[in-house]
Design a protein around this motif. Structure first.
Motif, short mmCIF file in Angstrom:
data_model
loop_
_atom_site.label_atom_id
_atom_site.label_comp_id
_atom_site.label_asym_id
_atom_site.label_seq_id
_atom_site.Cartn_x
_atom_site.Cartn_y
_atom_site.Cartn_z
N SER A 104 0.54 -1.32 0.28
CA SER A 104 -0.26 -0.02 -0.30
C SER A 104 0.72 1.55 -0.20
CB SER A 104 -0.68 0.33 1.33
OG SER A 104 -0.11 -0.22 2.24
N HIS A 105 1.96 1.19 0.62
CA HIS A 105 3.32 2.11 0.87
C HIS A 105 3.70 2.47 -0.59
CE1 HIS A 105 5.82 4.71 2.91
NE2 HIS A 105 7.09 4.14 1.57
N GLU A 106 4.07 1.28 -1.22
CA GLU A 106 4.96 1.24 -3.06
C GLU A 106 3.74 1.93 -3.69
OE1 GLU A 106 7.84 1.65 -3.24
OE2 GLU A 106 8.23 1.35 -0.57
N LEU A 107 2.02 1.39 -3.11
CA LEU A 107 1.16 1.57 -4.09
C LEU A 107 0.81 4.05 -3.87
CD1 LEU A 107 -0.91 -1.49 -3.92
CD2 LEU A 107 0.10 -0.01 -5.43
N ARG A 108 1.12 4.25 -2.72
CA ARG A 108 0.75 5.54 -2.72
C ARG A 108 1.42 6.52 -4.22
NH1 ARG A 108 -2.93 9.91 -2.04
NH2 ARG A 108 -1.41 11.68 -1.53
N HIS A 109 3.09 5.80 -4.37
CA HIS A 109 3.69 5.91 -4.67
C HIS A 109 3.49 6.00 -5.77
CE1 HIS A 109 7.12 7.46 -1.77
NE2 HIS A 109 7.39 6.27 -1.27
N VAL A 110 3.33 5.28 -6.92
CA VAL A 110 2.92 5.40 -7.62
C VAL A 110 1.00 6.34 -8.20
CG1 VAL A 110 0.83 3.80 -9.81
CG2 VAL A 110 2.86 2.64 -8.24
N GLY A 134 16.47 14.63 4.01
CA GLY A 134 16.56 13.10 4.44
C GLY A 134 15.11 12.09 3.82
N TYR A 135 15.54 11.08 3.61
CA TYR A 135 14.88 10.40 4.35
C TYR A 135 13.14 10.46 4.34
CZ TYR A 135 12.81 5.75 2.52
OH TYR A 135 11.82 4.43 2.18
N GLU A 136 13.84 9.38 5.88
CA GLU A 136 12.26 9.62 6.76
C GLU A 136 11.39 11.61 6.37
OE1 GLU A 136 11.30 7.49 8.80
OE2 GLU A 136 13.11 6.18 7.49
N LEU A 140 6.92 13.16 0.34
CA LEU A 140 6.84 11.98 -0.44
C LEU A 140 6.59 11.31 0.64
CD1 LEU A 140 7.11 13.73 -4.24
CD2 LEU A 140 5.14 13.72 -3.14
N GLU A 141 7.66 11.11 1.37
CA GLU A 141 7.64 9.64 2.03
C GLU A 141 6.89 9.58 3.07
OE1 GLU A 141 8.95 7.05 1.95
OE2 GLU A 141 9.92 7.53 -0.44
N VAL A 142 6.46 10.86 4.24
CA VAL A 142 5.48 11.39 5.04
C VAL A 142 4.49 10.33 4.60
CG1 VAL A 142 4.95 12.87 6.75
CG2 VAL A 142 7.12 12.36 5.72
N ASP A 143 3.92 11.10 3.32
CA ASP A 143 2.83 11.55 2.42
C ASP A 143 2.61 9.55 2.61
OD1 ASP A 143 0.25 11.80 0.84
OD2 ASP A 143 1.55 11.11 -0.69
N ALA A 144 3.36 8.62 1.70
CA ALA A 144 3.22 7.55 1.58
C ALA A 144 2.83 6.35 3.08
CB ALA A 144 4.65 6.62 1.37
N ARG A 145 3.79 7.48 4.22
CA ARG A 145 3.56 6.50 5.38
C ARG A 145 2.30 6.91 5.99
NH1 ARG A 145 9.05 8.12 6.53
NH2 ARG A 145 7.94 9.59 7.07
ZN LIG Z 1 8.54 4.76 0.00
#
Ligand SMILES: [Zn+2]
Length: 151
Positions: A104-110, A134-136, A140-145
């Protein structure tokens, strides 16, 4: 990381070519989403879930160019803690971490790639975030999480 920020305009075209090549390979070899996972995709905002392909791999790929590869490792973008990666409509999941939560996390990146409109547009925003905060903390990572789910 400021040296990476300066290097970004130079590294971006190579990163785009690498992501495009990864996507082509996954779209060729990967499997379509199951009906259940297509619902996950729709729930996290994917517009074209039928285009998504998923491939389960032992190891995630690294760029062959040394500078890009080092940048990916240095930023924590690709490392032992990376359990999945998304390339446009292509999703890679590492065997031992291939959970619905990660999918589901990766699909949010899609969704994020679709919203950006191109791999180039997505990566220029995403990589800028990674090298600046930074990554954390990358937005766009916060959003995917925030879109991770198990059911
Ligand atoms: Zn991610």
């Amino acid at each position: 990381m400021s040296d990476l920020l300066a290097a970004l305009p130079r590294l971006l075209p190579e990163a785009v070519r690498w992501v495009e090549a990864q996507e082509r390979e996954i779209l060729r070899d990967g499997v379509p989403l199951t009906e259940r996972h297509r619902e996950f995709a729709v729930a996290v905002g994917v517009g074209q879930p039928a285009l998504v392909r998923v491939k389960i791999v032992m190891e995630l790929p690294l760029p062959s160019g040394a500078e890009l590869r080092n940048a990916a490792i240095q930023t924590g973008l690709i490392g032992s803690n990376t359990h999945g990666m998304t390339f446009g409509h292509g999703v890679l999941l590492r065997t031992e971490y291939a959970t619905e939560r990660l999918l589901s996390h990766e699909l949010r990146h899609v969704h994020q790639y679709e919203a950006a409109g191109s791999i180039d547009a997505f990566l220029s925003t995403y990589l800028r975030q990674i090298v600046t905060v930074g990554y954390e903390r990358a937005a766009l990572e916060v959003d995917a999480r925030a879109y991770e789910r198990d059911s």
